[in-house]
Design a protein around this motif. Structure first.
Motif, short mmCIF file in Angstrom:
data_model
loop_
_atom_site.label_atom_id
_atom_site.label_comp_id
_atom_site.label_asym_id
_atom_site.label_seq_id
_atom_site.Cartn_x
_atom_site.Cartn_y
_atom_site.Cartn_z
N ASN A 37 5.45 -11.27 0.72
CA ASN A 37 6.86 -11.30 1.10
C ASN A 37 7.46 -12.70 0.98
O ASN A 37 8.65 -12.84 0.72
CB ASN A 37 7.05 -10.78 2.52
N TYR A 70 0.43 -9.36 3.27
CA TYR A 70 1.84 -8.96 3.25
C TYR A 70 2.75 -10.16 3.41
O TYR A 70 3.77 -10.27 2.74
CB TYR A 70 2.13 -7.92 4.35
N PRO A 115 2.32 -0.85 7.22
CA PRO A 115 2.44 0.09 8.34
C PRO A 115 2.59 -0.67 9.67
O PRO A 115 2.20 -1.83 9.77
CB PRO A 115 1.13 0.89 8.31
N ALA A 149 -0.80 0.22 -2.82
CA ALA A 149 0.20 1.14 -3.37
C ALA A 149 1.59 0.50 -3.45
O ALA A 149 2.53 1.14 -3.91
CB ALA A 149 0.26 2.40 -2.51
N GLY A 150 1.71 -0.74 -2.99
CA GLY A 150 3.01 -1.42 -3.04
C GLY A 150 3.98 -0.92 -1.99
O GLY A 150 5.19 -1.13 -2.10
N GLU A 151 3.48 -0.28 -0.97
CA GLU A 151 4.32 0.25 0.11
C GLU A 151 4.51 -0.81 1.19
O GLU A 151 3.75 -1.78 1.26
CB GLU A 151 3.66 1.49 0.71
N PRO A 152 5.49 -0.61 2.06
CA PRO A 152 5.66 -1.55 3.18
C PRO A 152 4.46 -1.48 4.13
O PRO A 152 3.76 -0.46 4.19
CB PRO A 152 6.92 -1.06 3.90
N ALA A 205 -1.81 0.79 1.83
CA ALA A 205 -0.37 0.62 1.64
C ALA A 205 -0.10 -0.59 0.75
O ALA A 205 0.78 -0.55 -0.12
CB ALA A 205 0.33 0.48 2.98
N LYS A 232 -5.50 1.51 6.57
CA LYS A 232 -4.14 1.96 6.23
C LYS A 232 -3.35 0.84 5.60
O LYS A 232 -2.61 1.05 4.62
CB LYS A 232 -3.41 2.45 7.48
N CYS A 233 -3.49 -0.34 6.15
CA CYS A 233 -2.77 -1.50 5.66
C CYS A 233 -3.18 -1.84 4.22
O CYS A 233 -2.32 -2.06 3.36
CB CYS A 233 -3.02 -2.69 6.60
#
Length: 128
Positions: free
Chosen positions: A125, A121, A72, A67-70, A64, A60-61
């Motif tokens: 960030n 991430y 999970p 896809a450039g999503e935050p 995400a 999942k990570c």
């Protein structure tokens, strides 16, 4: 309510001790060996379940991240009762020990996959 694998292990140990340790009844050597074998099998099942949850989170990570999503929420706690896996029931202690090694290896690999994604991430960030 969610429990960590460590909490579940303690609870299962206490429950097993209470169920087996009836006053006035001493366990035979065979019963003690069988209880030990089943306990080892249960530990393998816990290791496998933990590895599976960590691999699922890592997938999942990674998805995400791509896809450039935050990121999970890293929720890898066991939330259901873990039962001894069917394939372990008829195994000998030696076979169960071998399975424990394999499950431990899978657990380490899953933890690494999970931590690698979390690190991606953090780097993104932090702008690294």
């Amino acid at each position: 309510m969610r429990f960590t694998a460590h909490t579940l292990l303690i609870a299962a140990t206490v429950a097993t001790s209470l169920a087996v340790g009836q006053p006035g009844q001493a366990l035979t050597a065979d019963e003690k060996r069988e209880n030990s074998r089943l306990s080892k099998a249960w530990n393998v099942s816990i290791k496998r379940e933990t590895a599976e949850l960590r691999f699922e989170f890592a997938e999942k990570c990674e998805a995400a991240f791509a896809a450039g999503e935050p990121m999970p929420e890293p929720d890898v706690r066991i939330t259901e009762e873990v039962k001894i896996a069917e394939d372990l029931i008829d195994m000998t202690v030696e076979e169960i020990s071998e399975q424990y090694g394999l499950a431990s290896d899978a657990n380490r690999a899953a933890r690494k996959s999970m931590n690698d994604c979390i690190l991606k991430y953090r780097k993104r960030n932090d702008g690294s």
